[in-house]
Motif scaffolding. Sequence first.
Motif, mmCIF file in Angstrom:
data_model
loop_
_atom_site.group_PDB
_atom_site.id
_atom_site.type_symbol
_atom_site.label_atom_id
_atom_site.label_comp_id
_atom_site.label_asym_id
_atom_site.label_seq_id
_atom_site.Cartn_x
_atom_site.Cartn_y
_atom_site.Cartn_z
ATOM 1 N N ILE A 1 12.959 60.969 2.027
ATOM 2 C CA ILE A 1 14.176 61.617 2.129
ATOM 3 C C ILE A 1 13.646 62.508 0.667
ATOM 4 C CG2 ILE A 1 15.065 60.293 -0.553
ATOM 5 C CD1 ILE A 1 18.172 61.854 1.307
ATOM 6 N N SER B 1 13.646 64.212 6.063
ATOM 7 C CA SER B 1 13.962 63.563 5.821
ATOM 8 C C SER B 1 14.086 62.297 7.107
ATOM 9 C CB SER B 1 14.465 63.434 5.352
ATOM 10 O OG SER B 1 14.976 64.263 3.426
ATOM 11 N N LEU C 1 16.004 58.799 7.665
ATOM 12 C CA LEU C 1 16.851 57.632 6.496
ATOM 13 C C LEU C 1 16.572 56.406 6.914
ATOM 14 C CD1 LEU C 1 19.573 59.963 6.095
ATOM 15 C CD2 LEU C 1 17.607 60.266 4.448
ATOM 16 N N LEU D 1 18.662 54.908 4.268
ATOM 17 C CA LEU D 1 18.762 55.796 2.641
ATOM 18 C C LEU D 1 19.799 56.806 2.804
ATOM 19 C CD1 LEU D 1 15.434 54.562 3.112
ATOM 20 C CD2 LEU D 1 15.141 57.154 2.763
ATOM 21 N N VAL E 1 20.122 59.927 -4.254
ATOM 22 C CA VAL E 1 20.060 58.854 -2.562
ATOM 23 C C VAL E 1 20.339 57.595 -3.348
ATOM 24 C CG1 VAL E 1 17.470 58.982 -2.738
ATOM 25 C CG2 VAL E 1 19.084 58.216 -1.243
#
Lengths: 250, 431
Positions: free
Chosen positions: B86, B98, B100, B109, B150
């Motif tokens: 991220i 990113s 995720l 994430l 995050v």
Amino acid sequence: MLTIKNLQAGIEGKTILKGIDLNVKPGEVHAIMGPNGSGKSTLAQVLAGRPEYEILAGAVDFLGKDLLEMAPEERAREGLFLAFQYPVEIPGVNTSYFLRTALNEIRAYRGDTKMSPGDFLKMIREKLKLVEMDAAFLNRSVNEGFSGGEKKRNEVLQMAVLQPRLAILDETDSGLDIDALKVVADGVNKLRSKDNAFIVVTHYQRLLNYIVPDFVHVLYDGRIVQSGDKSLALQLEANGYDAIKTAAMA
Amino acid sequence: MEPSQTSWVEERSLLRRDPANPFLDVQKRALEQFQRSGFPGARDERWRFTDVSGIANGNWSTATERAATSALDLQLPSWRGEGLCIVFVDGLFQPQWSRLHSEDGAVELTPFSQLQGDLIDVISRRMKETGQIEDQPFLNLNTALMDEGVVIRIADGVQLAAPVTMLYYHTAGLDKTYHPRNVIIMGAEAQAAVIEYYHAASGEHYFRNPVTDIHVGDESRLRHYVLQRESDSAQHVSFTRSTQGRNSLYTRFAIDSGAALARHDLVVELQGEGGEAVLDGLYMPQGRQHVDHHTTVRHLQPRTFSRQLYKGVLNDAAHAVFNGRIHVAREAQKTDAIQYNRNLLLSDDAVADTQPQLEIFADDVRCTHGGTIGQLYEDGLFYLRARGIGEETARHIMVHAFAGEVTDRIQDAALRDQVNRWVLERLGWEE
């Protein structure tokens, strides 16, 4: 090869070497004997350039150059080698990397090309046989956790790799059992040639049964008080250092 | 405490007063606590070596303008490989760089700005709990001003091969402040590696105040890396909390090579029997850089183990501080705690302060600690030189070996190689 004239040196204001004269020619083996505290190790350390020692007087010529003017690394590059009485442990520095770096610095100084890791490995495997060491040592940190015998073998291994003109063995026999002593002495004997020379510093005659000297010098109170051939070592072994001490005091 | 010192904090916190903000209550409380304590001063015991008046009196910009990230040629770290990551640039989440979600959905994430549903409740509860830790003004400051961050959730039994990277990048803007919040929640019997990376493209002056809150579940193993490579003018003050379950293992490596001032407070709570924490640090300040590590390891249950090794290589007029507190609760019998801090001073003007603090309430425990501050080891140096190695090279070898004791333990190979390159680069010995 090596000419020492009236060398006087000390540490922390205390004079230890009080006028040493010594002449070593290629192909010769000189033994330096003497009781504890006579200055044997100081002489070895001073010749190798240990910065803590102070030179008070005298001159040392090594292969036509002023040895005392040189930094320790320059002395090594010119062909001087000290096998330490107490080899230093250096955690985190891999033995193989250390030896290759040293060899390549010496080669660069002499105008030779660097040795590749592959060629180095081939060469060092041969040298390991000389001191009966396992290749696993190469991946360990320099002297870290080595036994007394392993440390001394490692000194001889380094000597075999760096191929000095003059090697000074500082009490290489101390702390060795008879088997290890033979391995170390055999290694040294195989490295002897008409072009190089050795100074063997020792307290006991025992090592000199295996590394046979051409000359024996007795150091006492910072001076060489007696010189002779190998029979002098046997005489000292039989009579001890007391006669020397008495004569020196008289 | 001058009232003016907290005014920028209050002003900034107003920007967070969005009624839709799910963390409003937690944030209000944190602000109140912060207002009561203010910024720590020289009279606060835990801050007597670290002067944060530059942060307190800073003329911090409240602007939140969007950076021109589209034109940015961001160099993603080489260790990222197939791992999730991220990316935040100038405080803003960057979806284009990113990654995720893992394909099987076992790891997730979520940027703070996109939190929803039950995750909000989980995070709120955790924030309230962590907020009860006393004497952490910068934790409160982060909570009050929390901007992005995050949440990393790793489900039970997940074995993650590639590390997850959080990249916080500063590219532009003078006098910015960042208050990122990272939460890592690991289930039971899971294994993962998480990398926190703080970096800057320019040498600008900014203030970053991250908080990372971690739970390592029963029988789980987390490798956590904190890479602080901020701009040399930046101020970086972090707080990390890690709570650990039964037979869990938390392995941490933190490196500091940037920032004018870096301060890290780490609190590790071994809450489950058999939990283990291995905490390594390497800092290499130079110039007038100041780096300060305050660690607290709380052994709360029997048979818990902790081992700390913090090493510093200090040059020029740098100053390093290490304070390691080990707390062993009455019920934490058979605790084994080891703490070492070793500093190598390469200059006469560098200063290191090291202090252990032991609070032991159990009787059957073993605690070992030691701090050293020294020059380069002369015997080793002479030994290398006596073999023909030049003095400069011999020094390099010795310093690299000193740092190598911690960097060699980095288990993730690509990251280890990168860290080793940074160490050489930092010391000016690029090969």
